[in-house]
Every structure is written in C-alpha cells, then in structure tokens.
Design an enzyme around this catalytic site. Structure first.
Site, short mmCIF file in Angstrom:
data_model
loop_
_atom_site.label_atom_id
_atom_site.label_comp_id
_atom_site.label_asym_id
_atom_site.label_seq_id
_atom_site.Cartn_x
_atom_site.Cartn_y
_atom_site.Cartn_z
N LYS A 212 25.92 35.85 33.65
CA LYS A 212 27.37 35.75 33.38
C LYS A 212 28.14 35.56 34.72
O LYS A 212 28.22 36.39 35.58
CB LYS A 212 27.91 37.08 32.80
CG LYS A 212 29.41 36.82 31.87
CD LYS A 212 30.25 38.02 32.12
CE LYS A 212 31.03 38.04 33.34
NZ LYS A 212 31.70 36.73 33.77
N GLY A 265 29.92 42.78 42.68
CA GLY A 265 31.25 42.89 42.27
C GLY A 265 32.10 43.98 42.60
O GLY A 265 31.53 44.85 43.72
N SER A 266 33.03 44.41 41.93
CA SER A 266 33.91 45.63 42.49
C SER A 266 33.36 46.96 42.06
O SER A 266 32.58 47.05 40.96
CB SER A 266 35.57 45.35 41.86
OG SER A 266 35.20 45.47 40.42
N THR A 267 33.55 47.76 42.83
CA THR A 267 32.95 49.26 42.36
C THR A 267 33.53 49.75 40.96
O THR A 267 32.42 50.25 40.38
CB THR A 267 33.59 50.16 43.46
OG1 THR A 267 33.12 49.76 44.69
CG2 THR A 267 32.92 51.58 43.38
N VAL A 269 33.97 48.31 38.32
CA VAL A 269 33.61 47.67 37.06
C VAL A 269 31.82 48.05 37.21
O VAL A 269 31.35 48.33 36.11
CB VAL A 269 33.27 45.89 37.40
CG1 VAL A 269 32.51 45.30 36.34
CG2 VAL A 269 34.86 45.47 37.02
N GLU A 293 25.54 45.72 44.07
CA GLU A 293 26.18 45.78 45.50
C GLU A 293 27.58 45.43 45.38
O GLU A 293 28.25 44.40 44.58
CB GLU A 293 25.63 44.34 46.33
CG GLU A 293 24.09 44.39 46.39
CD GLU A 293 23.62 45.80 46.91
OE1 GLU A 293 24.35 46.56 47.47
OE2 GLU A 293 22.26 46.01 46.56
N CYS A 327 33.12 40.85 50.95
CA CYS A 327 32.76 42.17 50.57
C CYS A 327 32.71 42.83 52.22
O CYS A 327 33.03 44.19 52.23
CB CYS A 327 31.64 42.45 50.25
SG CYS A 327 30.33 41.55 50.58
P1 NAD Z 1 34.75 41.79 39.76
O1 NAD Z 1 34.28 43.13 39.77
O2 NAD Z 1 35.98 41.56 39.29
O3 NAD Z 1 33.73 40.79 39.04
C1 NAD Z 1 32.34 40.75 39.17
C2 NAD Z 1 31.59 40.31 37.95
O4 NAD Z 1 31.87 41.41 36.78
C3 NAD Z 1 32.07 39.04 37.43
O5 NAD Z 1 31.05 38.30 36.65
C4 NAD Z 1 33.21 39.53 36.32
O6 NAD Z 1 33.42 38.73 35.36
C5 NAD Z 1 32.60 40.71 35.88
N1 NAD Z 1 33.64 41.85 35.36
C6 NAD Z 1 35.00 42.01 35.57
N2 NAD Z 1 35.59 43.07 34.83
C7 NAD Z 1 34.55 43.51 34.13
C8 NAD Z 1 34.50 44.29 33.15
N3 NAD Z 1 35.54 44.89 32.62
N4 NAD Z 1 33.38 44.71 32.37
C9 NAD Z 1 32.42 43.79 32.55
N5 NAD Z 1 32.23 42.84 33.64
C10 NAD Z 1 33.34 42.65 34.25
O7 NAD Z 1 34.60 41.17 41.27
P2 NAD Z 1 35.06 40.01 41.92
O8 NAD Z 1 36.32 40.20 42.22
O9 NAD Z 1 34.38 38.68 41.44
O10 NAD Z 1 34.55 40.28 43.51
C11 NAD Z 1 34.88 40.81 44.48
C12 NAD Z 1 34.41 42.25 44.59
O11 NAD Z 1 32.90 42.22 44.95
C13 NAD Z 1 34.76 43.02 45.76
O12 NAD Z 1 34.86 44.40 45.55
C14 NAD Z 1 33.53 42.78 46.81
O13 NAD Z 1 33.68 43.74 47.83
C15 NAD Z 1 32.41 42.93 45.85
N6 NAD Z 1 31.29 42.01 46.58
C16 NAD Z 1 30.25 43.08 47.11
C17 NAD Z 1 29.35 42.24 47.85
C18 NAD Z 1 28.26 43.13 48.43
O14 NAD Z 1 27.18 42.60 48.71
N7 NAD Z 1 28.46 44.40 48.26
C19 NAD Z 1 29.23 40.88 47.75
C20 NAD Z 1 30.26 40.20 47.23
C21 NAD Z 1 31.33 40.61 46.53
#
Ligand code: NAD
Length: 543
Positions: A212, A265-267, A269, A293, A327
C-alpha cells in the site's frame, strides 16, 4: 539457475550525479521533467500482474504547483485487498521455491535499469510528485534504491551462507525459508527508495507482498511498478492496492495469513497497527513479524569547542533540505551560550540565501511541503511560535499556498527546553534552538535525552574528544544513528544502517543484513549418517 555456489557482484554505492550545468544527466532529467509534466498518467492498481482500474479516481497534483496535473489514481477497496492477498498466496509457492540467487537476478536487473534508463524517470517523478530538488531526488529515488537492491542481494547471500557446525557423522543445515503467508508493506510519502525497498526486501527473501503506497506518493509508485515489471518480477509477488489507508491496511491486518508488516511512517499509525495485530493474535496462523520505522525529533547538540561554520551548514542542510520532511531532519538544537551569537548570525545569513520554489528550476534549494495537511500543521506551529512569550522567530515564519504549499525555512529560539517545538515531530522546515549556559552541559544533555519520546538520529558537534565521549555515552539510547561533526541526515545503505529506538521504531536497520533476517523463518535440518541402533547408553552398562 546454476547448480553452483554463486557469488553476486560485490555491491558498491551508486555514484551520485552532480546535475551541474552542461552535464548529460541534467539534460536527460530536464527532458524527463518536460515530457512528464505535459502528459498526466492513469495510475491503476497492480494485482496478480494485471492492471486493475475502478474508475473511481483521485487527481494527483504537484505540491509546488497546484495547476500541474500529474495523473489520476484508481481507488481500491477491501475487495481489492482480498484479491491482492489471494494473488500473493497463489504466487508464494513458486516464488519461494526459487533459490535466493534466482530471485536476486531480478533485483540486480532492477538496479541496472534504475541506474540507466529509469534514473531520470524516477527522479523526475519524485521531483514532480514529492517536490524534491534534483539532488534530493538523485540521492533517494536513484542512488539509495539502487543501493538497497544491490546490497540486499549481497546480504541475502550472506544469510544463505551462514551455516551451523556439524559434528562427526552428522550434517547440520539451516534453510532461510520465507515466512508463511503474505507480508503487508505500507510506505511513507517522503522517500521513493523506502517505497521501493519495503515491498522488495521481503520479496527478495521469498515472501509475497501486498503493497500500500502512500496516497501522497502514488505518482512515483506508479513508475516503480513499471520498473518491477521490466525487471521481470513474476505476477503476484508484489501486489499494489491504493485507496483510503485505514480500510486497506485493516483488511490486511485482519487476515489470518498475515505473516509480517513492513512499515515506515508516523508513530501513531504504527502504534494503531500494532494494537490491531495484538487484538487479532488468536486468528493468525503464525506470529506476524512487525517492522516499523517511525517518527523522529532529531537533535543537534553542540559543545563550546564546535566549529561554528561546520555547525551552521549542518543545521541548515539538516533542518531544511527536502523542507525538513526527512525522519532524520534536525529539528531541535542545544547550543552553548558562548557560541550562540556567532552561530545565530551565520544561520540567519545562510537561511537568507535559501531559494525556494518550483524544483524544476534547479536554482532552488527547497520545494514545497507535501500537501494541505502538512502546510496547515506548519502554519499553526509557526503562529504558535510567533504568539508564545517563550519563543522568538529569528528567520522565516511565512507560509504561502497560492501557487504551491510553500513554508519558508524557519528558525525559532526558545527559552523553554521543554517547549512543544522541542518535543513534537512537525515534519517540516522548522528548527527550534535552546541556548544553554556553558556550565550546564550535563543538565542540557539530560534534557536532550528526555525531552522527546523519539530516538532516531542525533548529531554532536565538538573538537573536544572528552566531550564527545561524555555526550555519546550520556545519549547512548537517544538515537539509533549518531553523527559526530556531521548533519543528522543522509544515511547511506551499507555504510550507516538506519533506524532508531523508543517511539522511532523497531530499529531493524534498513539497508543492513539485520532487516532481512526479519523476513525469514529458518528451518534447521539435521541428517544423521550413523543413527544409533541400540536403546542403551554406555552409562547403563553394569560395572
Ligand atoms: P503516515 O504515517 O501518514 O503514512 C505511512 C503509511 O501509513 C502510508 O502508506 C499511509 O497511507 C498509511 N496510513 C496513514 N494513516 C493510516 C491509518 N490511519 N491506518 C492505516 N494506515 C495509514 O506517514 P507519512 O506522512 O507518509 O511519512 C512521514 C512519517 O514517516 C514521519 O513520522 C517520519 O518520521 C516517518 N518516517 C520514518 C522513517 C524511519 O526510517 N524511521 C523514514 C521515513 C519516514
């Protein structure tokens, strides 16, 4: 392919092209940007090797130019998730039966295609769809993803080669089987390389995947699928479903065949996903592997001996490149009072030099933030910084979404080390600085360690070895990637395995062998050439 113990080509980090005026890569990329901007694409899902269209589409527009239409994405539903899971399950037996070397050939080919004809396409897509500059796109969608493909193959060979000892008359073997079931890959908007790596790393180890992509990066995801097809990935190994994230992800998490989750993605989620997996535990056929991550609130901590010029450049690059949407971006800094006046003046000067705008204009250092929600979040926090008696905006502080989602690089000084701007991940171009009295170094280190729930990246600046030792010991668990006299961004595959602890993730280190271990369920086989034929042991014999 061959009945031999084969060695893949030794991986070397892909060279980063300069895109300087007159270079061939610059001409190719400019041409790609022109043709791609003129021809919006129709973006289907990809299930069992087939393009799936629903007719229910959403527009994709460029973050830095609302009038630039890049494509239409077909939105799927839970029904498509089930189609994708079934396709993944059907494909698994044949895919898992291939040797690691046979699977590797496909990803090595993808690396070559990306280093060649796909380089300008993926870089162009990442620039237009995610508003990265040419350099930021090059180090992400070209170099980092090529490195992931090549280094992961090398690690897969290492895992297959690691065999147990065998004693006399016995042969012990370890087989790195894939997980049973399917893996869900859910990817963020901010790195095309992560979007490419999250589904392919488990696939390389013999798993099949439902992917996804982020709704904010479907444009580059479309071209990644084109790359996978051309590299020869068999039908059903990776299946792409787009649409509203929650129902799609939940349909995967609720399935008894869920074998693993590869998330970035975000913590919040990831925590929601983990809870759902916990609640579903009894229905799964095996314990799903959870690799996530997540967020960061990355620090730069300076000592009075720091080289102020190097520190200023690291802060500006670390905080504002890709609009602070890494991130690992520097978003809080701890600066001793003795160097602050000089550093502040230098930071304000450097920020004043930053050009922001359409990334197709190569003079720009920054583009736009990814979308409306991000723009609003930054605007709200900048207003907070302007209104609070504990903060002072020293540079930037403006937001303008007339043409695109532009947020100026913003520097804030706070008198409160626990201020929300020192603690909360904002994921935009805002750096908050707290100035500490030189004599309070220990207190400042404690605050740096405890102020935010994250522990992803951090940087120390000092010419004093004693301080570096003290600080790296005191901040041992405050960052999974610690930099000394360098910015906290820019980890390179094979060189700085990436990931953090605490609320920043499971720290499974993308771009290292450690990550690939999560996608196998090894089988141990013992063959006994001389099995015992008598029940009695020698100790049982009469004396
Ligand atoms: P996000 O959490 O909004 O989205 C990540 C994924 O989760 C996407 O595919 C999104 O569609 C899905 N998603 C969103 N809401 C959801 C829900 N309610 N239920 C299920 N799935 C859901 O993150 P983003 O804005 O795309 O990315 C930014 C975040 O990612 C920041 O917090 C950043 O720090 C983190 N990040 C971390 C690393 C790492 O290696 N630690 C690397 C890149 C980004």
């Amino acid at each position: 392919m061959l009945d031999a113990i084969v060695s893949p080509p030794l991986p070397i980090n892909e060279p980063v092209f300069s895109y300087a005026p007159g270079s061939p890569e610059r001409a190719k990329l400019k041409e790609a940007l022109r043709t791609m901007s003129a021809a919006p694409v129709d973006i289907p899902m990809w299930i069992d090797g087939k393009e799936v269209r629903t007719g229910n589409t959403l527009e994709v527009r460029s973050p830095h130019n609302h009038s630039l239409l890049l494509g239409h994405v077909h939105q799927g539903s839970v029904e498509h998730v089930h189609m994708a899971i079934e396709a993944a399950k059907r494909a698994q037996a044949d895919w898992a039966a291939l040797s690691w070397a046979d699977r590797s050939g496909i990803f090595l080919k993808a690396a070559e295609l990306l280093a060649g004809p796909y380089r300008s396409v993926l870089n162009g897509a990442t620039m237009l769809g995610q508003s990265k500059t040419a350099h930021q796109a090059e180090i992400d969608s070209a170099c980092e993803l090529i490195d992931f493909f090549r280094f992961n193959v090398h690690y897969a060979q290492r895992i297959a080669s690691e065999q147990p000892q065998s004693s006399a008359g016995v042969w012990n073997m370890l087989e790195p089987r894939p997980l049973e079931g399917f893996v869900l890959a859910a990817t963020p908007f901010n790195f095309t390389a992560i979007a490419g790596n999250l589904p392919t790393a488990p696939a390389l180890m013999g798993n099949t995947v439902v992917w996804k992509p982020s709704a904010l990066a479907t444009y580059s995801a479309y071209f990644l699928v084109e790359l996978f097809k051309e590299a020869g990935l068999p039908n059903g190994v990776i299946n792409v479903v787009q649409g509203s994230p929650e129902p799609i992800v939940n349909a995967c998490l609720d399935h008894p065949d869920l074998a693993g989750v590869h998330f970035t993605g975000s913590t919040p989620v990831f925590q929601t996903m983990w809870k759902r997996v916990g609640a579903n535990m009894a229905r799964y056929k095996s314990y799903p592997r959870l690799v996530g991550e997540t967020g960061g609130k990355d620090f730069v901590f300076a000592h009075r001996s720091a080289d102020v010029e190097a520190l200023a450049v690291a802060l500006v690059r670390g905080a504002y490149e890709y609009q602070g949407q890494k991130c690992s971006a520097a978003s809080r800094a701890y600066i001793p009072a003795s160097i602050w006046p000089k550093l502040r003046a230098r930071l304000v000067d450097l920020i004043g030099e930053i050009k922001m705008g359409d990334v197709s204009d190569f003079r720009n250092f920054m583009g736009a933030v990814i979308g409306e929600a991000s723009f609003r979040r930054m605007d709200e926090h900048i207003q907070l910084a302007k209104a609070s008696s504990e903060t002072q905006v020293l540079a930037g502080g403006t937001c303008d979404k007339t043409k695109g989602f532009f947020v100026a690089p913003t520097l804030v000084e706070t008198t409160n080390p626990a201020h929300v701007l020192m603690e909360r991940e904002l994921f935009g171009p805002l750096l908050c600085v707290w100035v500490y009295p030189d004599a309070d170094e220990e207190k400042a280190l404690d605050l740096c360690d405890s102020t935010s729930p994250y522990a992803l990246t951090g940087a120390l600046f000092s010419q004093d070895r004693g301080f570096l030792l003290r600080a790296s010991r005191r901040l041992r668990f405050a960052a999974g990637n610690l930099y000394i006299n360098d910015k906290p961004t820019g980890a390179v595959v094979g060189q700085q395995p990436f990931g953090g602890g605490r609320a920043s993730g499971t720290n499974d280190k993308a771009g290292s062998v450690l990550n690939l271990y999560r996608w196998i369920s090894p089988r141990t086989v013992k063959e006994n050439f001389t099995p015992p034929k008598s029940l009695a042991y020698p100790f049982m014999t009469d004396e």
